[in-house]
Design a protein around this motif. Structure first.
Motif, PDB file in Angstrom:
ATOM      1  N   ALA A 170       2.645  -6.629  -9.816  1.00 44.23           N
ATOM      2  CA  ALA A 170       2.929  -5.619  -8.788  1.00 44.23           C
ATOM      3  C   ALA A 170       1.690  -4.753  -8.574  1.00 44.23           C
ATOM      4  O   ALA A 170       1.293  -4.473  -7.437  1.00 44.23           O
ATOM      5  CB  ALA A 170       4.119  -4.759  -9.207  1.00 44.23           C
ATOM      6  N   PHE A 171       1.071  -4.344  -9.674  1.00 43.93           N
ATOM      7  CA  PHE A 171      -0.149  -3.536  -9.641  1.00 43.93           C
ATOM      8  C   PHE A 171      -1.230  -4.274  -8.853  1.00 43.93           C
ATOM      9  O   PHE A 171      -1.854  -3.713  -7.942  1.00 43.93           O
ATOM     10  CB  PHE A 171      -0.569  -3.267 -11.090  1.00 43.93           C
ATOM     11  N   GLU A 172      -1.432  -5.559  -9.173  1.00 43.67           N
ATOM     12  CA  GLU A 172      -2.476  -6.328  -8.493  1.00 43.67           C
ATOM     13  C   GLU A 172      -2.159  -6.545  -7.023  1.00 43.67           C
ATOM     14  O   GLU A 172      -3.061  -6.606  -6.191  1.00 43.67           O
ATOM     15  CB  GLU A 172      -2.689  -7.667  -9.196  1.00 43.67           C
ATOM     16  N   SER A 173      -0.875  -6.670  -6.683  1.00 47.63           N
ATOM     17  CA  SER A 173      -0.548  -6.934  -5.287  1.00 47.63           C
ATOM     18  C   SER A 173      -0.585  -5.653  -4.452  1.00 47.63           C
ATOM     19  O   SER A 173      -0.748  -5.715  -3.241  1.00 47.63           O
ATOM     20  CB  SER A 173       0.818  -7.611  -5.175  1.00 47.63           C
ATOM     21  N   ARG A 174      -0.432  -4.496  -5.091  1.00 46.84           N
ATOM     22  CA  ARG A 174      -0.407  -3.245  -4.333  1.00 46.84           C
ATOM     23  C   ARG A 174      -1.759  -2.559  -4.253  1.00 46.84           C
ATOM     24  O   ARG A 174      -1.930  -1.622  -3.478  1.00 46.84           O
ATOM     25  CB  ARG A 174       0.603  -2.271  -4.957  1.00 46.84           C
ATOM     26  N   CYS A 175      -2.699  -2.983  -5.070  1.00 43.67           N
ATOM     27  CA  CYS A 175      -4.004  -2.322  -5.097  1.00 43.67           C
ATOM     28  C   CYS A 175      -5.102  -3.272  -4.630  1.00 43.67           C
ATOM     29  O   CYS A 175      -5.040  -4.466  -4.918  1.00 43.67           O
ATOM     30  CB  CYS A 175      -4.345  -1.868  -6.522  1.00 43.67           C
ATOM     31  N   PRO A 176      -6.113  -2.725  -3.945  1.00 45.18           N
ATOM     32  CA  PRO A 176      -7.294  -3.550  -3.633  1.00 45.18           C
ATOM     33  C   PRO A 176      -7.905  -4.070  -4.931  1.00 45.18           C
ATOM     34  O   PRO A 176      -7.871  -3.382  -5.946  1.00 45.18           O
ATOM     35  CB  PRO A 176      -8.243  -2.571  -2.947  1.00 45.18           C
ATOM     36  N   GLN A 177      -8.475  -5.267  -4.879  1.00 39.51           N
ATOM     37  CA  GLN A 177      -8.994  -5.892  -6.101  1.00 39.51           C
ATOM     38  C   GLN A 177     -10.050  -5.030  -6.792  1.00 39.51           C
ATOM     39  O   GLN A 177     -10.089  -4.943  -8.010  1.00 39.51           O
ATOM     40  CB  GLN A 177      -9.565  -7.271  -5.778  1.00 39.51           C
ATOM     41  N   GLN A 178     -10.904  -4.374  -5.989  1.00 43.84           N
ATOM     42  CA  GLN A 178     -11.932  -3.496  -6.573  1.00 43.84           C
ATOM     43  C   GLN A 178     -11.288  -2.401  -7.415  1.00 43.84           C
ATOM     44  O   GLN A 178     -11.802  -2.026  -8.465  1.00 43.84           O
ATOM     45  CB  GLN A 178     -12.767  -2.838  -5.468  1.00 43.84           C
ATOM     46  N   TRP A 179     -10.171  -1.880  -6.928  1.00 41.25           N
ATOM     47  CA  TRP A 179      -9.475  -0.811  -7.646  1.00 41.25           C
ATOM     48  C   TRP A 179      -8.903  -1.319  -8.950  1.00 41.25           C
ATOM     49  O   TRP A 179      -8.957  -0.636  -9.972  1.00 41.25           O
ATOM     50  CB  TRP A 179      -8.354  -0.247  -6.776  1.00 41.25           C
TER      51      TRP A 179
ATOM     52  N   ALA B  96     -10.186   1.103   4.196  1.00 38.99           N
ATOM     53  CA  ALA B  96      -9.675   2.071   3.228  1.00 38.99           C
ATOM     54  C   ALA B  96      -8.153   2.066   3.270  1.00 38.99           C
ATOM     55  O   ALA B  96      -7.560   2.058   4.337  1.00 38.99           O
ATOM     56  CB  ALA B  96     -10.209   3.459   3.544  1.00 38.99           C
ATOM     57  N   PRO B  97      -7.523   2.064   2.098  1.00 44.02           N
ATOM     58  CA  PRO B  97      -6.063   2.065   2.064  1.00 44.02           C
ATOM     59  C   PRO B  97      -5.503   3.370   2.643  1.00 44.02           C
ATOM     60  O   PRO B  97      -6.130   4.420   2.510  1.00 44.02           O
ATOM     61  CB  PRO B  97      -5.718   1.961   0.583  1.00 44.02           C
ATOM     62  N   THR B  98      -4.341   3.287   3.259  1.00 40.96           N
ATOM     63  CA  THR B  98      -3.687   4.490   3.764  1.00 40.96           C
ATOM     64  C   THR B  98      -3.139   5.291   2.588  1.00 40.96           C
ATOM     65  O   THR B  98      -3.083   4.800   1.458  1.00 40.96           O
ATOM     66  CB  THR B  98      -2.505   4.123   4.677  1.00 40.96           C
ATOM     67  N   MET B  99      -2.705   6.516   2.895  1.00 41.18           N
ATOM     68  CA  MET B  99      -2.103   7.363   1.870  1.00 41.18           C
ATOM     69  C   MET B  99      -0.925   6.642   1.197  1.00 41.18           C
ATOM     70  O   MET B  99      -0.799   6.650  -0.023  1.00 41.18           O
ATOM     71  CB  MET B  99      -1.630   8.659   2.538  1.00 41.18           C
ATOM     72  N   GLU B 100      -0.074   5.996   2.033  1.00 38.70           N
ATOM     73  CA  GLU B 100       1.078   5.264   1.480  1.00 38.70           C
ATOM     74  C   GLU B 100       0.622   4.167   0.524  1.00 38.70           C
ATOM     75  O   GLU B 100       1.174   3.990  -0.541  1.00 38.70           O
ATOM     76  CB  GLU B 100       1.908   4.624   2.608  1.00 38.70           C
ATOM     77  N   GLU B 101      -0.388   3.423   0.958  1.00 36.75           N
ATOM     78  CA  GLU B 101      -0.887   2.323   0.130  1.00 36.75           C
ATOM     79  C   GLU B 101      -1.489   2.852  -1.173  1.00 36.75           C
ATOM     80  O   GLU B 101      -1.308   2.251  -2.232  1.00 36.75           O
ATOM     81  CB  GLU B 101      -1.923   1.505   0.909  1.00 36.75           C
ATOM     82  N   ARG B 102      -2.199   3.969  -1.084  1.00 44.25           N
ATOM     83  CA  ARG B 102      -2.766   4.552  -2.311  1.00 44.25           C
ATOM     84  C   ARG B 102      -1.652   4.972  -3.266  1.00 44.25           C
ATOM     85  O   ARG B 102      -1.726   4.710  -4.462  1.00 44.25           O
ATOM     86  CB  ARG B 102      -3.649   5.749  -1.975  1.00 44.25           C
ATOM     87  N   LYS B 103      -0.632   5.617  -2.725  1.00 43.83           N
ATOM     88  CA  LYS B 103       0.493   6.050  -3.572  1.00 43.83           C
ATOM     89  C   LYS B 103       1.174   4.859  -4.230  1.00 43.83           C
ATOM     90  O   LYS B 103       1.528   4.916  -5.407  1.00 43.83           O
ATOM     91  CB  LYS B 103       1.509   6.834  -2.741  1.00 43.83           C
ATOM     92  N   ALA B 104       1.350   3.783  -3.451  1.00 45.83           N
ATOM     93  CA  ALA B 104       1.989   2.582  -3.996  1.00 45.83           C
ATOM     94  C   ALA B 104       1.135   1.997  -5.101  1.00 45.83           C
ATOM     95  O   ALA B 104       1.632   1.593  -6.151  1.00 45.83           O
ATOM     96  CB  ALA B 104       2.217   1.562  -2.891  1.00 45.83           C
ATOM     97  N   CYS B 105      -0.173   1.987  -4.876  1.00 50.09           N
ATOM     98  CA  CYS B 105      -1.109   1.447  -5.860  1.00 50.09           C
ATOM     99  C   CYS B 105      -1.062   2.281  -7.142  1.00 50.09           C
ATOM    100  O   CYS B 105      -0.894   1.746  -8.232  1.00 50.09           O
ATOM    101  CB  CYS B 105      -2.522   1.440  -5.272  1.00 50.09           C
ATOM    102  N   TRP B 106      -1.177   3.601  -6.997  1.00 43.90           N
ATOM    103  CA  TRP B 106      -1.186   4.459  -8.188  1.00 43.90           C
ATOM    104  C   TRP B 106       0.137   4.403  -8.932  1.00 43.90           C
ATOM    105  O   TRP B 106       0.167   4.419 -10.155  1.00 43.90           O
ATOM    106  CB  TRP B 106      -1.523   5.901  -7.786  1.00 43.90           C
TER     107      TRP B 106
END
Length: 81
Positions: free
Chosen positions: A41-50, A5-15
């Motif tokens: 950038a979106f693809e590199s910061r988010c899990p592929q499923q997301w 599961a992505p961390t809070m930081e990773e989720r924020k970066a993804c969103w």
């Protein structure tokens, strides 16, 4: 990194990346070519499923908005037998 599961930081970066990408699409009439850098950038910061989920979600939201603006018109013969 597997399915961790992505961390809070990773989720924020993804969103954040998703929001910037979507804003770019909105302001360019969904011309993905103009938003390629943000897409990457979106693809590199988010899990592929997301990424898949958000792509579907955007299509759904656009469809919903279209229904709200243009109204739903069912096909003529639907439901009549």
């Amino acid at each position: 990194a597997g399915m961790a599961a992505p961390t809070m930081e990773e989720r924020k970066a993804c969103w954040g990346a998703r929001d910037e990408f979507w804003q770019c699409l909105d302001s360019h009439g969904d011309d993905a070519a103009k938003c390629e850098k943000l897409r990457r950038a979106f693809e590199s910061r988010c899990p592929q499923q997301w990424v898949k989920h958000f792509d579907k979600r955007r299509d759904f939201l656009k469809y919903k908005k279209k229904l709200e603006t243009e109204g739903y018109s069912p096909p003529e013969a639907a439901g009549k037998s």
